[in-house]
Structures are given as C-alpha cells and as structure tokens.
Scaffold this motif. Structure first.
Motif, PDB file in Angstrom:
ATOM      1  N   UNK A  56       0.836  -1.200   0.000  1.00  0.00           N
ATOM      2  CA  UNK A  56       0.000   0.000   0.000  1.00  0.00           C
ATOM      3  C   UNK A  56       0.874   1.255   0.000  1.00  0.00           C
ATOM      4  N   UNK A  57       1.928   1.241   0.794  1.00  0.00           N
ATOM      5  CA  UNK A  57       2.858   2.374   0.819  1.00  0.00           C
ATOM      6  C   UNK A  57       3.436   2.621  -0.577  1.00  0.00           C
ATOM      7  N   UNK A  58       3.819   1.559  -1.267  1.00  0.00           N
ATOM      8  CA  UNK A  58       4.390   1.698  -2.612  1.00  0.00           C
ATOM      9  C   UNK A  58       3.386   2.285  -3.587  1.00  0.00           C
ATOM     10  N   UNK A  59       2.120   1.878  -3.477  1.00  0.00           N
ATOM     11  CA  UNK A  59       1.105   2.409  -4.389  1.00  0.00           C
ATOM     12  C   UNK A  59       0.805   3.877  -4.074  1.00  0.00           C
ATOM     13  N   UNK A  60       0.809   4.242  -2.797  1.00  0.00           N
ATOM     14  CA  UNK A  60       0.631   5.650  -2.440  1.00  0.00           C
ATOM     15  C   UNK A  60       1.793   6.488  -2.961  1.00  0.00           C
ATOM     16  N   UNK A  61       3.001   5.919  -2.918  1.00  0.00           N
ATOM     17  CA  UNK A  61       4.161   6.625  -3.455  1.00  0.00           C
ATOM     18  C   UNK A  61       3.997   6.870  -4.949  1.00  0.00           C
ATOM     19  N   UNK A  62       3.502   5.853  -5.646  1.00  0.00           N
ATOM     20  CA  UNK A  62       3.255   6.009  -7.084  1.00  0.00           C
ATOM     21  C   UNK A  62       2.183   7.065  -7.339  1.00  0.00           C
ATOM     22  N   UNK A  63       1.160   7.108  -6.484  1.00  0.00           N
ATOM     23  CA  UNK A  63       0.067   8.058  -6.668  1.00  0.00           C
ATOM     24  C   UNK A  63       0.510   9.494  -6.450  1.00  0.00           C
ATOM     25  N   UNK A  64       1.372   9.724  -5.460  1.00  0.00           N
ATOM     26  CA  UNK A  64       1.736  11.086  -5.081  1.00  0.00           C
ATOM     27  C   UNK A  64       3.068  11.535  -5.674  1.00  0.00           C
ATOM     28  N   UNK A 271      -4.720  10.400  -5.318  1.00  0.00           N
ATOM     29  CA  UNK A 271      -4.855   9.090  -4.676  1.00  0.00           C
ATOM     30  C   UNK A 271      -6.082   8.358  -5.207  1.00  0.00           C
ATOM     31  N   UNK A 272      -7.209   9.059  -5.264  1.00  0.00           N
ATOM     32  CA  UNK A 272      -8.445   8.430  -5.759  1.00  0.00           C
ATOM     33  C   UNK A 272      -8.251   7.920  -7.180  1.00  0.00           C
ATOM     34  N   UNK A 273      -7.744   8.776  -8.061  1.00  0.00           N
ATOM     35  CA  UNK A 273      -7.581   8.390  -9.464  1.00  0.00           C
ATOM     36  C   UNK A 273      -6.631   7.204  -9.605  1.00  0.00           C
ATOM     37  N   UNK A 274      -5.558   7.203  -8.832  1.00  0.00           N
ATOM     38  CA  UNK A 274      -4.585   6.112  -8.931  1.00  0.00           C
ATOM     39  C   UNK A 274      -5.187   4.790  -8.468  1.00  0.00           C
ATOM     40  N   UNK A 275      -5.845   4.796  -7.321  1.00  0.00           N
ATOM     41  CA  UNK A 275      -6.332   3.538  -6.764  1.00  0.00           C
ATOM     42  C   UNK A 275      -7.529   2.989  -7.539  1.00  0.00           C
TER      43      UNK A 275
END
Length: 323
Positions: A56-64, A271-275
C-alpha cells in the motif's frame, strides 16, 4: 486546539505507534510535508511494517510521486490509529471503517477517499456480519418473526468477538439495541447494557463472552459454550452445517482515509484516481493475489478493485456511535 491535542497525546503516541524505517515530521502544524506517514495495525502480532502494508505504501508513493516520501508506522490498536490521525503523527490510514468514523466524529478534517468491492462495484463493497446459534437450537427460531427470534436470545449466553471489533461487537450491538432498545421492545435503554451487563443487572444475556477473534466466537457457538454469538465474513463457512443464522447485516468495507489538513485536495484526487485505476497488471506484484496480496483471502482478493466512496456510504457506522 490541535496543538493542545498534540501536546497531550505525544507521549502516548510514542508508545502506541512505532515508526519503522521512517523519519517523522516533528511539527504537525506544518501543512506542507516532505514525509507522509500511513498508520497500520500490527500484522499477526508483528510490530514491523508487513509485506502487504508495504504494498500500500508503494502504491501511495506512485500516486503522489517523488515530491514526498511515504512511510508507515505500526500502532498498537485502533485507538492509537485514531490518535495518530488526529494529532498529525500520521496523515493517512487504512484501518477499519469504525475507526475512521470514530476519528471523523472528533475532527471533520478526516475524510474517506476509496474503499473496495468486487469488480469495483460499490454495491458489493461490504461484508456480512452474522448473529447465529447452534443448529441444535433451530427449533427455537423456525417459523418465528424476526422480533420473536430475537426474543429467544433473552437470558441466554452470547459471544461477541472483542470489545473493539466492528463486525463482531459494534455491529451486533447496534442490531441488538434496535431490537431491545427504546425503538424496539424497551428492555434496555443504553447500548452498553447489550454487551457489558447480564440480565441480573439490567442487560439482555445471562452471560457475555468474547471469543477474542472471529474463529474463536464461531467455536464458542459450535461447541455449545454459548447459546448464540456474533462473527463475520467466511469464518463460519466450515461450520454451516452446525450453525443457524439468526440475522445478517451488510457492513461497508473500510476506507483509505486521510487528514485533509495535511493531504490537500489535489493529493486526494491523485490518490483516488490512482487507486480506482489499479489492476493486477499495473499494481505492485501480488497486490491482488488471493494468498499473498494486500486484501484478506476471505475478501476474494483477486476480484477486488478500489472504488471512490459515495456520499452516505458509512451512515450505518455513524448509527453505531449514537447513544
């Protein structure tokens, strides 16, 4: 007020949430952060960031993007997650819809962004919470109305999962209070009477036990150590020939939630768009894997997709916190 809260909670949070491989921001009043912290609960008793939490941390990093660093902290329990989010020790959390609601009721800056459901369908973004009895007691309930079925529970023993469990205590307590409270038959006047008191001192049940976890509560019912009890999801699937389901409530899945004093509107949208766009093909390896992925296997991990949370999605959970 928030500076006062920070002063009051800072010592508690140093114990309640442990930073792992992260550099915490010492000034929670700084709304432009170089490091963003995500609050998690311990994974299977471990005090370290788990493999799935790191996903989850990695995906948040990708999002932001690279402009901020995303770290994680492990909190002792749900209340520590709430405190971390209120004080700015953490700015993002994943744990528990009920914890989100309780935190938002303290500070309206707390907002939910995305949850998850089968194929990204918000109508399937929930899980079942059950009240059940042993199959041997089925005759006590067969052919009766829901009100009459609940009346069968009076002065019997009952098991909840734990005092802090959403689907194993808060949800069944709310359901039972609707049946036995002022809007029901009036047997009790407060929710605490449902799970704290026995019939000897103004409660509903002759005895209240806690299974410790969902499988534990199921075992108490199956082994006739209580007359009835609560559990959720698929934890009773292996024992359905021994269980009689009295009631089932759909509980909304938990959100990814943020403190908007720190996570601004642009970041929220990113974040919303990425997830929402995440799939097994574009996410970090194994994120959607049924056995090793981010979601619990009982959620049907491979079928899950993130979905933006609509207005009113957590209304039932707010109902749980009403007096």
């Amino acid at each position: 007020m928030k500076k006062l809260l920070l002063a009051l909670f800072s010592l508690v949070l140093l114990v309640g949430c442990q930073t792992k491989n992260s550099e915490t921001n010492s000034d929670s009043g700084n709304k432009t952060l170089d490091t963003i912290t995500v609050a998690f609960l311990p994974n299977e008793g471990s005090g370290t960031i788990s493999t799935v939490d790191q996903m989850l941390i990695n995906e948040l990093q990708k999002a932001l993007g690279d402009g901020v660093k995303i770290n994680g902290i492990v909190c002792d329990d749900y209340s520590a997650v709430t405190e971390a989010m209120l004080t700015g020790t953490a700015q993002i959390a994943w744990e528990s819809g009920a914890t989100f609601v309780a935190t938002k009721m303290e500070d309206d800056a707390i907002i939910p962004l995305v949850t998850y459901g089968v194929d990204g369908d918000v109508n399937q973004a929930s899980y079942p919470a059950f009240i059940a009895t042993n199959k041997a007691n089925e005759a006590d309930f067969a052919g009766k109305t829901k009100e009459e079925q609940y009346s069968q529970l009076v002065d019997k023993s009952f098991s909840f999962v734990s005092a802090t469990s959403t689907s194993g205590r808060l949800v069944p307590t709310t359901t039972l209070f609707m049946a036995f409270g002022p809007e029901g038959n009036g047997k009790v006047t407060t929710k605490t009477q449902v799970f704290e008191k026995t019939t000897k001192d103004g409660g509903i049940f002759s005895e209240v036990q806690f299974g410790g976890n969902h499988p534990g509560s199921v075992q108490l019912i199956v082994e006739n150590k209580v007359y009835a009890g609560a559990f959720c999801c698929k934890y009773g699937d292996d024992y359905m020939d021994q269980l009689y389901i009295i009631d089932e409530v759909d509980v909304p899945n938990g959100p990814l939630w943020v403190n908007s004093d720190y996570i601004n509107a642009e970041m929220q949208e990113a974040i919303i768009n990425h997830f929402v766009a995440m799939t097994p093909e574009n996410s970090v390896e194994n994120f959607f894997d049924n056995e090793n992925g981010f979601f619990f296997e009982s959620d049907g991990a491979g079928a899950n997709r993130f979905v933006k949370i609509p207005e009113g999605f957590y209304d039932f959970l707010y109902e749980m916190y009403k007096d």
